[in-house]
Motif scaffolding. Structure first.
Motif, short mmCIF file in Angstrom:
data_model
loop_
_atom_site.label_atom_id
_atom_site.label_comp_id
_atom_site.label_asym_id
_atom_site.label_seq_id
_atom_site.Cartn_x
_atom_site.Cartn_y
_atom_site.Cartn_z
N THR A 20 0.82 -1.21 0.00
CA THR A 20 0.00 0.00 0.00
C THR A 20 0.86 1.26 0.00
N SER A 21 2.11 1.15 0.44
CA SER A 21 3.01 2.31 0.45
C SER A 21 3.58 2.58 -0.94
N VAL A 22 3.93 1.51 -1.67
CA VAL A 22 4.56 1.70 -2.98
C VAL A 22 3.55 1.89 -4.10
N ALA A 23 2.26 1.65 -3.82
CA ALA A 23 1.25 1.62 -4.90
C ALA A 23 0.80 2.99 -5.36
N THR A 24 0.98 4.04 -4.55
CA THR A 24 0.46 5.36 -4.90
C THR A 24 1.57 6.38 -4.95
N GLU A 25 1.31 7.46 -5.65
CA GLU A 25 2.28 8.55 -5.73
C GLU A 25 2.55 9.14 -4.35
N ALA A 26 1.48 9.30 -3.56
CA ALA A 26 1.65 9.84 -2.20
C ALA A 26 2.51 8.91 -1.36
N GLY A 27 2.31 7.61 -1.50
CA GLY A 27 3.10 6.64 -0.75
C GLY A 27 4.56 6.68 -1.15
N ARG A 28 4.82 6.76 -2.46
CA ARG A 28 6.21 6.78 -2.92
C ARG A 28 6.91 8.07 -2.51
N GLN A 29 6.18 9.17 -2.48
CA GLN A 29 6.77 10.41 -1.97
C GLN A 29 7.12 10.27 -0.49
N ALA A 30 6.24 9.63 0.26
CA ALA A 30 6.51 9.41 1.68
C ALA A 30 7.75 8.53 1.86
N ILE A 31 7.92 7.52 0.99
CA ILE A 31 9.11 6.67 1.05
C ILE A 31 10.37 7.51 0.84
N CYS A 32 10.33 8.35 -0.17
CA CYS A 32 11.49 9.20 -0.46
C CYS A 32 11.81 10.11 0.72
N GLU A 33 10.79 10.62 1.35
CA GLU A 33 11.01 11.50 2.50
C GLU A 33 11.61 10.73 3.67
N ARG A 34 11.15 9.49 3.88
CA ARG A 34 11.71 8.65 4.95
C ARG A 34 13.20 8.39 4.69
N VAL A 35 13.52 8.06 3.46
CA VAL A 35 14.92 7.80 3.10
C VAL A 35 15.76 9.06 3.26
N ARG A 36 15.24 10.17 2.79
CA ARG A 36 15.97 11.45 2.91
C ARG A 36 16.24 11.78 4.37
N ASP A 37 15.24 11.57 5.24
CA ASP A 37 15.41 11.87 6.67
C ASP A 37 16.48 10.98 7.30
N GLN A 38 16.52 9.71 6.92
CA GLN A 38 17.53 8.81 7.47
C GLN A 38 18.93 9.21 7.04
N ARG A 39 19.07 9.61 5.79
CA ARG A 39 20.38 10.06 5.31
C ARG A 39 20.81 11.34 6.03
N ALA A 40 19.84 12.24 6.24
CA ALA A 40 20.16 13.47 6.96
C ALA A 40 20.58 13.21 8.39
N ALA A 41 20.08 12.10 8.96
CA ALA A 41 20.44 11.73 10.33
C ALA A 41 21.74 10.93 10.40
N GLY A 42 22.43 10.80 9.28
CA GLY A 42 23.71 10.11 9.27
C GLY A 42 23.62 8.61 9.12
N LYS A 43 22.49 8.10 8.64
CA LYS A 43 22.31 6.66 8.47
C LYS A 43 22.51 6.27 7.00
N ALA A 44 22.75 4.98 6.79
CA ALA A 44 22.83 4.42 5.44
C ALA A 44 21.62 3.51 5.24
N PRO A 45 20.55 4.01 4.62
CA PRO A 45 19.35 3.19 4.48
C PRO A 45 19.45 2.15 3.37
#
Length: 439
Positions: A20-45
């Motif tokens: 349900t997260s990957v199926a919609t544009e809103a979900g995929r944008q949320a995924i990108c934001e989650r990944v971006r936040d992890q990278r900003a926090a110094g993590k390797a997602p």
């Protein structure tokens, strides 16, 4: 499972996103934001994805399988078809991440180093070659791994069974020594019951790994059973969160770290149940041993049938199996010449909680709740942290609601097995390393 040192510069976190997260544009944008936040926090997602959507959606696994006639394809060919949904998801998500100026690459399970046995449709991960993912993480690339799949020794693609992307994520977390594995879904976390059955169901802030495993075993669909088993066996830090909200979600705690509160943590149920009543035979001679309880159990095991509730009562033996195993059971019993009855339209409701062990009156509470709801109990089974009752499937939802209320698991009640307001648990994804308060 093979293991190597994680990225020298950044701690690895595994982020798994469901259909349900990957199926919609809103979900995929949320995924990108989650990944971006992890990278900003110094993590390797490292991202793990499921196929897009559910049955009826164009690229969902069930939809893809319906494109072919099952009888015309071998099991390994069906796995190849079933794996296509994750490949599409991984490529689309990787493309979208690059649109966010994040270097990303889609990888099949094989390319990610996931090695399995040859059990097509329900493969088990045997080992993981971590070098491909470690190299990408070290160079700042985000691997987007196809969940649910791996490669067998024969070189053929295999799938891990429905819900297998959770297992992919947990296995990668163990092999890579990840700081945490986060299972993102469309609910706020693991809940005290299925909210479709119990509107008052609450999110469990912290749950023991063994309780999560029992929930998965007893019908809860939030986390794939082997993933819960991995969390239990390995101690990997596992979180269940909502892709679309900032709710803190559910933290799966190590048994020793968990601070128990109430008797029960959750109620789960399944209607995939059939019960057999077998009249034990009076056969004499060489075959007599086949007509004993032990003989029946051995023959059913040879037929790959797993028994759940089993109760001997004089000359009769009662046991339950998954409904899908009913035909195999009938064939075994018929081959032994045993008289039997089969009962369908049954459900099993299970109260789960490590706090129940050794406490008097728990079964009385279960029986009273169901009696007050007008529900007959056909059979009971228990363990250190579960009590399961066999009932008519027409009463499944009502039984879950009654048990949920009897153990005071609702949003407005205390005793859900969550931490009380003000209790602190470490947040493994906090860049500061400080404790966060889960109210």
């Amino acid at each position: 499972m093979a293991s190597m040192a994680q990225s020298e510069t950044k701690p690895i976190v595994i982020l798994k996103f469901g259909g349900t997260s990957v199926a919609t544009e809103a979900g995929r944008q949320a995924i990108c934001e989650r990944v971006r936040d992890q990278r900003a926090a110094g993590k390797a997602p490292v991202v793990v994805v499921s196929a897009m959507g559910r049955r009826g959606d164009p690229y969902a696994t069930d939809t893809l399988l319906e494109l072919a006639t099952p009888d015309t394809l071998s099991t390994d060919q069906l796995d190849l078809l079933a794996s296509c949904g994750e490949v599409i998801s991984a490529l689309v998500v990787a493309s979208q991440l690059r649109g966010y100026c994040i270097d990303a690459e889609a990888l099949t399970g094989a390319a990610a180093g996931i090695l399995t046995d040859e059990t097509f449709g329900a493969a088990t991960i045997q080992s993981i070659i971590t070098a491909p993912l470690e190299a990408r993480c070290a160079h700042g690339c985000v691997p987007v791994v196809c969940g649910f799949q791996g490669i067998a020794p024969s070189g053929r693609l295999t799938t891990l069974g429905r819900g297998g992307s959770d297992t992919t994520a947990s296995a990668l977390g163990v092999a890579l020594g990840a700081e945490a594995v986060v299972i993102y879904t469309d609910v706020d976390g693991v809940m005290t019951a299925d909210p479709r059955q119990v509107p008052a169901a609450a999110v469990i802030d912290t749950i023991r790994a063994d309780e999560l495993f029992q929930m998965a075993q007893r019908g809860s669909k939030v986390v794939h059973t082997p993933a819960a088993e991995l969390a239990l066996a390995s101690g990997v830090t596992l979180l269940v969160k909502n892709t679309y909200s900032e709710h803190p979600g559910t933290r799966v705690a190590d048994i020793a770290a968990y601070r128990p509160g109430a008797l029960a943590t959750a109620v789960a149920s399944t209607s995939d149940v059939a019960r057999f009543t077998v009249k034990l035979g009076d056969c004499e001679g060489a075959d007599r041993h086949l007509h004993t309880q032990a003989g029946i159990y051995r023959r059913l095991a040879d037929a790959d049938v797993s028994l759940d509730m089993f109760t001997p009562a004089g000359e009769k033996l009662y046991f339950t199996v998954k409904h899908t195993d009913s035909v195999a059971v009938q064939e075994v019993l018929t081959s032994l010449g045993l008289a039997f009855e089969r009962q369908d339209a049954l459900a099993m409701a299970t109260v789960i909680g490590a706090g129940m062990h050794g406490v008097p009156g728990v079964m009385a509470r279960v029986a009273t709740a169901l009696e007050d709801a007008g529900i007959d109990i056909f059979q009971v089974a228990d363990s250190h942290n579960t009590i399961s009752v066999l009932i008519s499937d027409v009463h499944e939802a009502r039984a879950v609601r009654a048990l949920h209320a009897a153990f005071v698991l609702g949003d407005d009640d205390k005793g859900s097995g969550t931490l009380s307001s003000g209790d602190k648990v470490p947040d493994p994804l906090s860049s500061s390393g400080k404790e966060s308060v889960h109210a």
